[in-house]
Design a protein around this motif. Structure first.
Motif, mmCIF file in Angstrom:
data_model
loop_
_atom_site.group_PDB
_atom_site.id
_atom_site.type_symbol
_atom_site.label_atom_id
_atom_site.label_comp_id
_atom_site.label_asym_id
_atom_site.label_seq_id
_atom_site.Cartn_x
_atom_site.Cartn_y
_atom_site.Cartn_z
ATOM 1 N N ASN A 16 -5.689 20.358 16.815
ATOM 2 C CA ASN A 16 -5.874 20.204 18.429
ATOM 3 C C ASN A 16 -6.033 21.262 18.829
ATOM 4 O O ASN A 16 -6.414 20.603 20.052
ATOM 5 C CB ASN A 16 -5.339 18.937 19.038
ATOM 6 C CG ASN A 16 -5.619 17.903 18.140
ATOM 7 O OD1 ASN A 16 -6.686 17.746 18.114
ATOM 8 N ND2 ASN A 16 -4.486 16.803 17.736
ATOM 9 N N GLY A 17 -5.341 22.445 19.010
ATOM 10 C CA GLY A 17 -5.159 22.858 19.874
ATOM 11 C C GLY A 17 -3.319 23.755 20.700
ATOM 12 O O GLY A 17 -2.835 23.034 19.944
ATOM 13 N N GLY A 18 -3.265 24.755 20.592
ATOM 14 C CA GLY A 18 -1.613 24.614 21.193
ATOM 15 C C GLY A 18 -1.058 25.241 21.051
ATOM 16 O O GLY A 18 -1.656 26.005 19.521
ATOM 17 N N THR A 19 0.301 25.235 20.728
ATOM 18 C CA THR A 19 1.798 25.674 18.938
ATOM 19 C C THR A 19 1.338 25.075 18.208
ATOM 20 O O THR A 19 1.253 24.305 18.388
ATOM 21 C CB THR A 19 2.958 25.182 20.022
ATOM 22 O OG1 THR A 19 2.787 26.335 21.284
ATOM 23 C CG2 THR A 19 3.776 26.248 19.379
ATOM 24 N N VAL A 20 1.153 25.994 17.606
ATOM 25 C CA VAL A 20 0.371 25.507 15.787
ATOM 26 C C VAL A 20 2.025 25.050 14.949
ATOM 27 O O VAL A 20 1.432 24.097 14.406
ATOM 28 C CB VAL A 20 0.010 27.352 15.217
ATOM 29 C CG1 VAL A 20 -0.115 26.405 13.923
ATOM 30 C CG2 VAL A 20 -0.693 27.768 15.117
#
Length: 197
Positions: free
Chosen positions: A107-111
């Motif tokens: 969803n995006g953000g820190t993988v």
């Protein structure tokens, strides 16, 4: 030959590693045991082709469909479609007919943070005489137009994790938004599935 080892768990038992690519960076996703002894999915950044950073817990088998027989998350595989990024994985014990595919959507953000992913499942499970479909992969047709799903299953209605398993391939379609997989079910052996072109 050296092994890929996470810096914070260099001696941990691990299987089923695969490479995930996000925004030009490579990550190694694999199955290993968490502190509670549950076979779970972990992710670690790749410094290069043979060096990992610290591993982070990505998915733990806690839902009812992930815990049949033995709680298991294993066999991750990356899927990319029009900017969407997914990881499929196999859930539940492979000696049961409940062995099936789950899905993580980025969803995006820190993988490497589990909170950046949404889990759903099972998205692909036993049907048409094929039991325990799992441990899948993806490939694209030579013309680049069709995504194919490849997986193994067994004709043993109790499920099996032995030489009775066989490999199946079928097209994977997507919903009208162009990014959400329409998994369908394992196709019958009698189905006429055209070869990739």
């Amino acid at each position: 030959m050296s092994q890929l080892k996470a810096t914070n768990a260099p001696d941990a038992w691990s299987i089923d590693g695969t490479v995930l690519k996000v925004s030009g960076a490579n990550y190694f996703v694999f199955s290993s045991f968490n502190d509670a002894g549950l076979q779970s999915l972990y992710i670690a950044p790749m410094t290069n082709a043979y060096t990992l950073g610290a591993r982070s817990l990505l998915s733990t088998p806690t839902a009812s469909w992930e815990t049949v027989g033995v709680p298991v998350n294993e066999g991750p595989s990356a899927l990319y479609k029009n900017g969407a990024i997914y990881l499929t994985f196999s859930a539940s014990y492979c000696w049961t007919s409940s062995y099936s595919l789950g899905l993580l959507k980025y969803n995006g953000g820190t993988v490497t943070s589990a909170s950046s992913w949404t889990k759903s499942g099972p998205v692909f499970s036993s049907a048409n005489g094929h039991y325990g479909p799992g441990h899948n992969g993806f490939f694209t047709s030579p013309d680049g137009q069709t995504t194919y799903l490849v997986y193994h299953a067994t004709s043993n209605s109790a499920g099996a994790c032995d030489g009775s398993r066989y490999t199946l391939i079928q097209p994977l379609y997507f919903h009208s938004d162009g990014v959400t997989p329409n998994w369908g079910v394992p196709r019958a052996l009698s189905d006429n599935i055209p070869a990739p072109v």
